[in-house]
Design a protein around this motif. Structure first.
Motif, PDB file in Angstrom:
ATOM      1  N   VAL A   1     -22.737  99.948-103.085  1.00 37.67           N
ATOM      2  CA  VAL A   1     -21.337 100.345-102.969  1.00 37.67           C
ATOM      3  C   VAL A   1     -20.385  99.150-103.397  1.00 37.67           C
ATOM      4  O   VAL A   1     -19.299  99.442-104.217  1.00 37.67           O
ATOM      5  CB  VAL A   1     -20.831 100.777-101.576  1.00 37.67           C
ATOM      6  CG1 VAL A   1     -19.594 101.031-101.510  1.00 37.67           C
ATOM      7  CG2 VAL A   1     -21.994 101.923-101.082  1.00 37.67           C
ATOM      8  N   LEU A   2     -20.735  97.966-102.991  1.00 38.74           N
ATOM      9  CA  LEU A   2     -19.667  96.763-103.387  1.00 38.74           C
ATOM     10  C   LEU A   2     -19.782  96.756-104.877  1.00 38.74           C
ATOM     11  O   LEU A   2     -18.683  96.401-105.215  1.00 38.74           O
ATOM     12  CB  LEU A   2     -20.449  95.545-102.713  1.00 38.74           C
ATOM     13  CG  LEU A   2     -19.633  94.267-102.851  1.00 38.74           C
ATOM     14  CD1 LEU A   2     -18.100  94.599-102.089  1.00 38.74           C
ATOM     15  CD2 LEU A   2     -20.399  93.065-102.454  1.00 38.74           C
ATOM     16  N   LYS A   3     -20.722  96.788-105.516  1.00 36.12           N
ATOM     17  CA  LYS A   3     -20.686  96.802-107.025  1.00 36.12           C
ATOM     18  C   LYS A   3     -19.774  97.487-107.555  1.00 36.12           C
ATOM     19  O   LYS A   3     -19.021  97.420-108.637  1.00 36.12           O
ATOM     20  CB  LYS A   3     -22.051  97.057-107.615  1.00 36.12           C
ATOM     21  CG  LYS A   3     -22.592  96.403-108.905  1.00 36.12           C
ATOM     22  CD  LYS A   3     -23.865  96.052-108.875  1.00 36.12           C
ATOM     23  CE  LYS A   3     -24.676  97.498-109.476  1.00 36.12           C
ATOM     24  NZ  LYS A   3     -26.011  97.129-110.182  1.00 36.12           N
ATOM     25  N   GLN A   4     -19.585  98.655-106.932  1.00 36.04           N
ATOM     26  CA  GLN A   4     -18.595  99.811-107.364  1.00 36.04           C
ATOM     27  C   GLN A   4     -17.091  99.404-107.463  1.00 36.04           C
ATOM     28  O   GLN A   4     -16.051  99.867-107.868  1.00 36.04           O
ATOM     29  CB  GLN A   4     -18.820 101.079-106.958  1.00 36.04           C
ATOM     30  CG  GLN A   4     -20.338 101.783-107.370  1.00 36.04           C
ATOM     31  CD  GLN A   4     -20.439 103.090-106.502  1.00 36.04           C
ATOM     32  OE1 GLN A   4     -19.612 104.014-106.863  1.00 36.04           O
ATOM     33  NE2 GLN A   4     -21.454 103.245-105.803  1.00 36.04           N
TER      34      GLN A   4
ATOM     35  N   THR B   1     -32.840  90.813-107.155  1.00 37.98           N
ATOM     36  CA  THR B   1     -32.825  90.681-105.941  1.00 37.98           C
ATOM     37  C   THR B   1     -31.599  90.126-105.463  1.00 37.98           C
ATOM     38  O   THR B   1     -30.595  89.869-106.284  1.00 37.98           O
ATOM     39  CB  THR B   1     -33.791  89.532-105.348  1.00 37.98           C
ATOM     40  OG1 THR B   1     -33.453  88.267-106.079  1.00 37.98           O
ATOM     41  CG2 THR B   1     -35.431  90.019-105.504  1.00 37.98           C
ATOM     42  N   LEU B   2     -31.037  90.615-104.455  1.00 38.77           N
ATOM     43  CA  LEU B   2     -29.854  89.902-103.972  1.00 38.77           C
ATOM     44  C   LEU B   2     -29.773  88.423-103.549  1.00 38.77           C
ATOM     45  O   LEU B   2     -30.753  87.925-102.987  1.00 38.77           O
ATOM     46  CB  LEU B   2     -29.287  90.598-102.698  1.00 38.77           C
ATOM     47  CG  LEU B   2     -28.838  92.156-102.912  1.00 38.77           C
ATOM     48  CD1 LEU B   2     -28.395  92.634-101.521  1.00 38.77           C
ATOM     49  CD2 LEU B   2     -28.102  92.408-104.001  1.00 38.77           C
ATOM     50  N   GLN B   3     -28.718  87.773-104.020  1.00 41.12           N
ATOM     51  CA  GLN B   3     -28.724  86.404-103.821  1.00 41.12           C
ATOM     52  C   GLN B   3     -27.054  86.153-103.418  1.00 41.12           C
ATOM     53  O   GLN B   3     -26.187  86.797-103.622  1.00 41.12           O
ATOM     54  CB  GLN B   3     -28.955  85.400-104.641  1.00 41.12           C
ATOM     55  CG  GLN B   3     -28.170  85.196-105.931  1.00 41.12           C
ATOM     56  CD  GLN B   3     -28.557  84.291-106.901  1.00 41.12           C
ATOM     57  OE1 GLN B   3     -29.518  83.829-106.668  1.00 41.12           O
ATOM     58  NE2 GLN B   3     -27.840  83.816-107.960  1.00 41.12           N
ATOM     59  N   ILE B   4     -26.840  84.906-102.451  1.00 44.47           N
ATOM     60  CA  ILE B   4     -25.453  84.529-102.337  1.00 44.47           C
ATOM     61  C   ILE B   4     -24.736  83.507-103.378  1.00 44.47           C
ATOM     62  O   ILE B   4     -25.604  82.563-103.708  1.00 44.47           O
ATOM     63  CB  ILE B   4     -25.420  84.039-100.900  1.00 44.47           C
ATOM     64  CG1 ILE B   4     -26.337  82.993-100.697  1.00 44.47           C
ATOM     65  CG2 ILE B   4     -25.533  85.222-100.080  1.00 44.47           C
ATOM     66  CD1 ILE B   4     -26.143  82.671 -99.211  1.00 44.47           C
ATOM     67  N   ARG B   5     -23.880  83.315-103.744  1.00 44.62           N
ATOM     68  CA  ARG B   5     -23.057  82.626-104.466  1.00 44.62           C
ATOM     69  C   ARG B   5     -21.954  81.760-103.735  1.00 44.62           C
ATOM     70  O   ARG B   5     -21.238  82.159-103.372  1.00 44.62           O
ATOM     71  CB  ARG B   5     -22.391  82.989-105.730  1.00 44.62           C
ATOM     72  CG  ARG B   5     -21.709  82.275-106.780  1.00 44.62           C
ATOM     73  CD  ARG B   5     -22.297  81.221-107.430  1.00 44.62           C
ATOM     74  NE  ARG B   5     -23.028  82.100-108.388  1.00 44.62           N
ATOM     75  CZ  ARG B   5     -22.476  82.298-109.648  1.00 44.62           C
ATOM     76  NH1 ARG B   5     -21.297  81.626-109.946  1.00 44.62           N
ATOM     77  NH2 ARG B   5     -22.967  82.806-110.703  1.00 44.62           N
TER      78      ARG B   5
ATOM     79  N   ASP C   1     -29.514  96.692 -99.602  1.00 44.42           N
ATOM     80  CA  ASP C   1     -29.397  97.120-101.191  1.00 44.42           C
ATOM     81  C   ASP C   1     -28.338  97.960-101.266  1.00 44.42           C
ATOM     82  O   ASP C   1     -27.604  98.378-102.069  1.00 44.42           O
ATOM     83  CB  ASP C   1     -30.538  97.503-101.354  1.00 44.42           C
ATOM     84  CG  ASP C   1     -31.883  96.547-101.866  1.00 44.42           C
ATOM     85  OD1 ASP C   1     -31.153  95.243-102.022  1.00 44.42           O
ATOM     86  OD2 ASP C   1     -32.699  96.599-101.981  1.00 44.42           O
ATOM     87  N   LYS C   2     -28.040  98.986-100.134  1.00 47.80           N
ATOM     88  CA  LYS C   2     -27.234 100.241-100.198  1.00 47.80           C
ATOM     89  C   LYS C   2     -25.841  99.602 -99.973  1.00 47.80           C
ATOM     90  O   LYS C   2     -24.793  99.905-100.510  1.00 47.80           O
ATOM     91  CB  LYS C   2     -27.374 101.027 -98.742  1.00 47.80           C
ATOM     92  CG  LYS C   2     -26.633 102.250 -98.719  1.00 47.80           C
ATOM     93  CD  LYS C   2     -26.749 103.054 -97.373  1.00 47.80           C
ATOM     94  CE  LYS C   2     -26.017 103.885 -97.373  1.00 47.80           C
ATOM     95  NZ  LYS C   2     -26.296 105.113 -96.159  1.00 47.80           N
TER      96      LYS C   2
ATOM     97  N   LEU D   1     -15.875 108.661 -95.677  1.00 45.66           N
ATOM     98  CA  LEU D   1     -16.877 108.301 -96.757  1.00 45.66           C
ATOM     99  C   LEU D   1     -18.316 107.993 -96.082  1.00 45.66           C
ATOM    100  O   LEU D   1     -19.186 107.991 -97.206  1.00 45.66           O
ATOM    101  CB  LEU D   1     -16.342 106.958 -97.385  1.00 45.66           C
ATOM    102  CG  LEU D   1     -15.101 106.968 -97.939  1.00 45.66           C
ATOM    103  CD1 LEU D   1     -14.461 105.458 -98.381  1.00 45.66           C
ATOM    104  CD2 LEU D   1     -14.717 107.897 -98.913  1.00 45.66           C
ATOM    105  N   GLY D   2     -18.545 107.769 -94.916  1.00 49.49           N
ATOM    106  CA  GLY D   2     -19.865 107.352 -94.674  1.00 49.49           C
ATOM    107  C   GLY D   2     -20.340 106.296 -94.930  1.00 49.49           C
ATOM    108  O   GLY D   2     -21.730 106.052 -95.256  1.00 49.49           O
ATOM    109  N   ILE D   3     -19.733 105.095 -95.118  1.00 47.25           N
ATOM    110  CA  ILE D   3     -20.480 103.800 -95.607  1.00 47.25           C
ATOM    111  C   ILE D   3     -20.009 102.673 -94.635  1.00 47.25           C
ATOM    112  O   ILE D   3     -19.184 102.964 -93.651  1.00 47.25           O
ATOM    113  CB  ILE D   3     -19.646 103.521 -96.804  1.00 47.25           C
ATOM    114  CG1 ILE D   3     -17.920 103.431 -96.943  1.00 47.25           C
ATOM    115  CG2 ILE D   3     -20.052 104.401 -97.914  1.00 47.25           C
ATOM    116  CD1 ILE D   3     -17.405 102.715 -98.150  1.00 47.25           C
ATOM    117  N   ASN D   4     -20.586 101.635 -94.849  1.00 53.36           N
ATOM    118  CA  ASN D   4     -20.246 100.628 -93.676  1.00 53.36           C
ATOM    119  C   ASN D   4     -19.016 100.169 -93.465  1.00 53.36           C
ATOM    120  O   ASN D   4     -18.101 100.153 -94.379  1.00 53.36           O
ATOM    121  CB  ASN D   4     -21.089  99.203 -94.603  1.00 53.36           C
ATOM    122  CG  ASN D   4     -21.249  98.184 -93.572  1.00 53.36           C
ATOM    123  OD1 ASN D   4     -20.088  97.502 -93.499  1.00 53.36           O
ATOM    124  ND2 ASN D   4     -22.268  97.588 -93.162  1.00 53.36           N
ATOM    125  N   PRO D   5     -18.631  99.957 -92.134  1.00 55.80           N
ATOM    126  CA  PRO D   5     -17.351  99.568 -91.984  1.00 55.80           C
ATOM    127  C   PRO D   5     -16.514  98.469 -92.576  1.00 55.80           C
ATOM    128  O   PRO D   5     -15.554  98.442 -92.802  1.00 55.80           O
ATOM    129  CB  PRO D   5     -17.447  99.418 -90.251  1.00 55.80           C
ATOM    130  CG  PRO D   5     -18.652  99.283 -90.071  1.00 55.80           C
ATOM    131  CD  PRO D   5     -19.748  99.932 -90.950  1.00 55.80           C
TER     132      PRO D   5
END
Length: 572
Positions: free
Chosen positions: A472-475, A558-562, A467-468, A23-27
């Motif tokens: 992916v996480l959003k999917q 923007t990204l934020q943490i919950r 952001d990258k 997949l070539g994405i973050n481990p």
């Protein structure tokens, strides 16, 4: 509340590495996929790109051919058909879905939702009598009926046939209906057994469409109702449910039916993309409120209605009922909390409370609220028709149904499952039950079950949260049981000095935290976590568990943490 932090089972390093190569994405993301039993490129493709073509053949479900044949016979003979469903979200959406389809092909239809207080859950004698009085010869029961042996026999004595479409676990005997659709039947070979009640009704519609050679558009337009049932009934969002929820949410957001559009507006989500979480906490409670405060049929009328003036009035009425429900469960919860304090019962292993005038429609919600304050198995009683009616809720890992079974000699009747149950009890045996239930819980609950748990999916550093990464996480969405929103942990963070209490009553916590090694900082929000501010002000390294989300403000994303919890790193 003090939480235990535990780690989710780690995926195989070999599988994770294999996914990363393909997949070539973050481990970390590959590890999350492996945790969800996604082990190769093809499985990942199915996960990330849900497709309606992967839905299972409806005629694989036991008795589906018999159900379709009986409906066709009813249409040919111009029989009156009654679509019957439970009064909760799953039942009312199921009735709305099947009715919305059939009314376009057959006029002699009626719908029936039992009164929560007069008839109770499931198929009622009153409902069958209604059918008999109105010359109805076929009842399609949805989200109920799998244990209605006697009721089906009673209907048969009146010349009324039943098709049952349920998703609850059957008893030892299956009702002698014309057809019993339930993927949890032991003799049913349907490939996916976690459909909602509305989902079973949907498969019936799919089967009719296939038999009648109708276009897919006849059933794709119904997926908004199905997505609401999947979210509100807390069924696993994997397999077929994931595909159905994905496309149902798309419909809710892009082309909602009039009733749902009005509910979105009243929930403050008119032009905002809704998630399954929004469905669970904003749409579901409003639809449920109809049956809790007034009558579940209001929800069916709203979800199937087309007259703008009528559905606008219905949506306002249902929203008012939801506001009333919130006031009721809020005031009853406060009353129950005071009772626990006054009786000096804060250190018990269980909570059992009773007040004769508490509203029966919200005692289950109150039980859940009490667990948020005292994390232990809880039963809330009120008086109804001369007996005590109770609603039980449990904590992770503790089977409240088994605990009630140990008290069955005291109870008049009970039913439910591991985490939620209902029961009736003679008024004069309340204290006896309370003492016995406490004894049972105390002797069977494990020490770790007395502290709420946060399960951590992965430990990450702030530099990973790009952001990258989030794209992916959003999917991974839609999230829900069997595919929960990932919870991350990050250690050795420092407070920037800009963290502070926020909200009208100052109970929430806005944080600005920095990773000292990289210098990267993130803003976040912790609801109800203002009491954690001293940890940030201690100057010591802190660890957090959290979700990642988008913050939309002034047209900027923007990204934020919950935040879910904060601890000092040195204490872990």
């Amino acid at each position: 509340m003090n939480y235990r932090w535990t780690n989710a089972p780690k995926a195989s390093a070999k599988i994770t590495q294999n996914l990363q190569q393909q997949l070539g994405i973050n481990p970390t993301l590959c590890g999350l996929l492996a945790q969800r039993d996604i082990h190769d490129f093809d499985a990942a493709k199915v996960f990330f790109r849900p497709n309606l073509s992967s839905l299972h053949e409806p005629f694989l479900m036991k008795d589906m051919d018999k159900a379709v044949e009986r409906i066709e016979k009813a249409i040919k003979n111009e029989e009156r058909i009654l679509i019957y469903g439970d009064y909760d979200v799953d039942g009312t959406t199921a009735v709305s879905l099947v009715h919305s389809f059939l009314k376009n092909h057959y006029p002699h239809l009626d719908t029936y939702i039992p009164d929560r207080y007069k008839e109770g859950y499931g198929i009622s004698t009153a409902g069958i009598d209604y059918a008999a009085d109105n010359d109805i010869s076929l009842i399609i029961a949805l989200d109920c009926g799998i244990k209605a042996i006697d009721k089906v026999e009673y209907a048969s004595s009146k010349g009324i046939d039943f098709i049952i479409g349920d998703h609850h676990r059957p008893g030892d005997k299956i009702p002698e209906a014309v057809a019993v659709l339930d993927p949890k039947r032991e003799d049913c070979k349907y490939p996916f057994d976690e459909l909602s009640g509305c989902g079973v009704g949907f498969k019936l519609v799919q089967a009719l469409c296939k038999k009648w050679e109708l276009p897919d558009s006849e059933w794709t337009c119904l997926l908004d109702l199905l997505a609401i049932s999947i979210g509100a009934d807390i069924v696993p969002i994997n397999g077929e449910n994931r595909v159905l929820a994905f496309y149902g949410l798309k419909l809710i957001n892009e082309q909602p039916r009039p009733g749902i559009a009005l509910l979105k507006d009243l929930a403050g989500k008119k032009d905002i993309t809704m998630t399954i979480t929004d469905v669970v906490f904003l749409l579901g409670p409003r639809i449920n409120a109809a049956g809790r405060i007034s009558h579940g049929h209001l929800a069916v009328e709203l979800l199937t209605g087309e007259d703008p003036a009528v559905i606008e009035e219905l949506s306002k009425t249902i929203n008012d009922h939801n506001n009333e429900r919130k006031e009721l469960d809020g005031s009853i919860t406060q009353s129950a909390l005071k009772m626990i304090q006054d009786l000096d019962e804060t250190d018990r292993y269980s909570t059992v409370v009773y007040e004769k005038n508490w509203h029966k429609g919200v005692i289950g919600i109150v039980a859940s609220r009490l667990i948020e304050n005292y994390y232990r198995p809880t039963v809330v009683f009120t008086e109804s028709k001369g007996v005590l009616a109770g609603s039980a809720r449990s904590v992770k890992g503790f089977d409240v149904y088994n605990a009630l079974d140990s008290c069955s000699d005291i109870l008049e009747q009970f039913g439910g499952h591991m985490y939620a149950a209902g029961m009736t009890l003679p008024v004069d045996r309340f204290q006896e039950f309370k003492d016995k239930f406490e004894e049972v819980v105390k002797s069977t609950i494990k020490p770790e079950q007395r502290t709420p748990e946060i399960e951590i999916d992965a430990t990450v550093t702030f530099p990973e949260l790009t952001d990258k990464f989030y794209k992916v996480l959003k999917q991974f969405a839609p999230f829900g049981p069997a595919n929960m929103q990932p919870t991350f942990r990050t250690d050795n963070l420092s407070d920037t000095g800009f963290s502070k209490p926020v909200g009208g009553d100052g109970t929430h916590l806005r944080v600005v935290l920095k990773d000292p090694t990289s210098g990267i900082s993130f803003t976040g929000i912790g609801f109800g976590m203002a009491d954690k501010l001293p940890l940030l002000q201690s100057g010591k390294p802190i660890s957090i568990v959290y979700h990642i989300e988008e913050n939309h403000f002034n047209g900027k994303v923007t990204l934020q943490i919950r935040l879910k919890d904060i601890k000092l790193t040195e204490e872990l």
